[in-house]
Design an enzyme around this catalytic site. Structure first.
Site, PDB file in Angstrom:
ATOM      1  N   GLY A  17     -32.828  41.779 -18.523  1.00 37.81           N
ATOM      2  CA  GLY A  17     -33.038  41.647 -17.081  1.00 37.81           C
ATOM      3  C   GLY A  17     -31.840  42.156 -16.303  1.00 37.81           C
ATOM      4  O   GLY A  17     -31.103  43.011 -16.777  1.00 37.81           O
ATOM      5  N   ASN A  31     -37.740  38.781 -19.238  1.00 33.20           N
ATOM      6  CA  ASN A  31     -38.251  39.812 -18.330  1.00 33.20           C
ATOM      7  C   ASN A  31     -39.176  40.782 -19.061  1.00 33.20           C
ATOM      8  O   ASN A  31     -38.878  41.205 -20.169  1.00 33.20           O
ATOM      9  CB  ASN A  31     -37.089  40.609 -17.732  1.00 33.20           C
ATOM     10  CG  ASN A  31     -36.229  39.784 -16.793  1.00 33.20           C
ATOM     11  OD1 ASN A  31     -35.756  38.712 -17.160  1.00 33.20           O
ATOM     12  ND2 ASN A  31     -36.014  40.273 -15.597  1.00 33.20           N
ATOM     13  N   GLU A  81     -40.861  37.517 -14.569  1.00 35.25           N
ATOM     14  CA  GLU A  81     -39.937  36.797 -15.432  1.00 35.25           C
ATOM     15  C   GLU A  81     -40.539  35.458 -15.838  1.00 35.25           C
ATOM     16  O   GLU A  81     -41.002  34.700 -14.993  1.00 35.25           O
ATOM     17  CB  GLU A  81     -38.612  36.544 -14.693  1.00 35.25           C
ATOM     18  CG  GLU A  81     -38.013  37.804 -14.090  1.00 35.25           C
ATOM     19  CD  GLU A  81     -36.617  37.581 -13.525  1.00 35.25           C
ATOM     20  OE1 GLU A  81     -35.970  36.564 -13.874  1.00 35.25           O
ATOM     21  OE2 GLU A  81     -36.188  38.420 -12.722  1.00 35.25           O
ATOM     22  N   TYR A  93     -34.982  38.998 -27.300  1.00 37.57           N
ATOM     23  CA  TYR A  93     -35.099  40.358 -26.738  1.00 37.57           C
ATOM     24  C   TYR A  93     -35.799  41.252 -27.758  1.00 37.57           C
ATOM     25  O   TYR A  93     -35.550  41.165 -28.956  1.00 37.57           O
ATOM     26  CB  TYR A  93     -33.717  40.936 -26.450  1.00 37.57           C
ATOM     27  CG  TYR A  93     -33.016  40.287 -25.269  1.00 37.57           C
ATOM     28  CD1 TYR A  93     -33.465  40.502 -23.975  1.00 37.57           C
ATOM     29  CD2 TYR A  93     -31.906  39.472 -25.470  1.00 37.57           C
ATOM     30  CE1 TYR A  93     -32.816  39.919 -22.884  1.00 37.57           C
ATOM     31  CE2 TYR A  93     -31.238  38.877 -24.398  1.00 37.57           C
ATOM     32  CZ  TYR A  93     -31.707  39.115 -23.115  1.00 37.57           C
ATOM     33  OH  TYR A  93     -31.059  38.527 -22.049  1.00 37.57           O
ATOM     34  N   ARG A 106     -46.092  28.253  -5.584  1.00 34.26           N
ATOM     35  CA  ARG A 106     -45.551  28.455  -4.221  1.00 34.26           C
ATOM     36  C   ARG A 106     -45.076  29.899  -4.049  1.00 34.26           C
ATOM     37  O   ARG A 106     -44.867  30.608  -5.025  1.00 34.26           O
ATOM     38  CB  ARG A 106     -44.364  27.505  -3.978  1.00 34.26           C
ATOM     39  CG  ARG A 106     -43.187  27.730  -4.942  1.00 34.26           C
ATOM     40  CD  ARG A 106     -41.956  26.930  -4.542  1.00 34.26           C
ATOM     41  NE  ARG A 106     -40.877  27.038  -5.527  1.00 34.26           N
ATOM     42  CZ  ARG A 106     -39.974  28.009  -5.550  1.00 34.26           C
ATOM     43  NH1 ARG A 106     -40.044  29.002  -4.683  1.00 34.26           N
ATOM     44  NH2 ARG A 106     -39.018  28.019  -6.473  1.00 34.26           N
TER      45      ARG A 106
END
Ligand code: ADP
Ligand code: MG
Length: 157
Positions: A17, A31, A81, A93, A106
């Protein structure tokens, strides 16, 4: 923009990221690559979502996910993410992350302080945990999407 595309299934490699220090806050976010993000519906709302996630062929865990504006591309592209609500022994990773997004919490917000940001995320995590225990969300944990070998996904995903 937020609910219309749900549940949303997605699979892709975990990439580096922007080093925004999520891990230092105790909230690492895995990510997705730019290509995976580009494959999302272009009108999906930015904000905080929840759902289920699985790394490789591992167990399926609860997750919270942010769809946000990508600072690397001057906020014209999105980033996606995933914070998996589980403690992993090692980073992952390069592994394949499979997710299903089942609900929306939200919109994106700016926070006055790091403490305010962290407590908002902790509330998001608690909300995600509660929602995901409801039958309509829980049933997606068992979806075949998480259990079929690579390349053998069912037609409608
Ligand atoms: P980056 O900026 O490279 O995304 P982060 O600080 O956000 O760095 O950390 C993300 C990395 O942490 C993931 O790519 C993954 O390898 C690792 N990680 C470890 N535990 C988790 C977790 N519970 N949820 C998400 N990522 C995790
Ligand atoms: Mg991250």
């Amino acid at each position: 923009g937020a609910m219309r595309h749900l549940p949303y299934f997605c699979r892709g490699e975990v990439v580096k990221g922007f080093g925004r220090g999520s891990k230092e806050l105790g909230i690492p976010t895995a990510n997705f690559s730019e290509q995976v993000v580009e494959s999302f519906p272009s009108d999906i709302s930015t904000g905080i979502y929840y759902g289920w996630a699985c790394v490789g062929n591992g167990d399926v865990h609860k997750m919270v996910l942010s769809i946000g504006w990508n600072p690397f591309y001057k906020n014209i592209k999105k980033s996606v993410e995933t914070h998996i609500i589980h403690t992993f022994k090692e980073d992952f990773y390069g592994e394949i992350l499979s997710i299903v997004i089942t609900g929306y919490i939200r919109p994106e917000k700016n926070f006055d302080s790091l403490d305010a940001l962290i407590s908002a995320i902790q509330e998001d995590i608690e909300e995600a945990k509660r929602q995901l225990d409801l039958p309509e969300h829980l049933e997606l944990k068992e979806d075949n999407f998480f259990h079929l070998p690579e390349g053998k996904t069912v037609n409608n995903h």
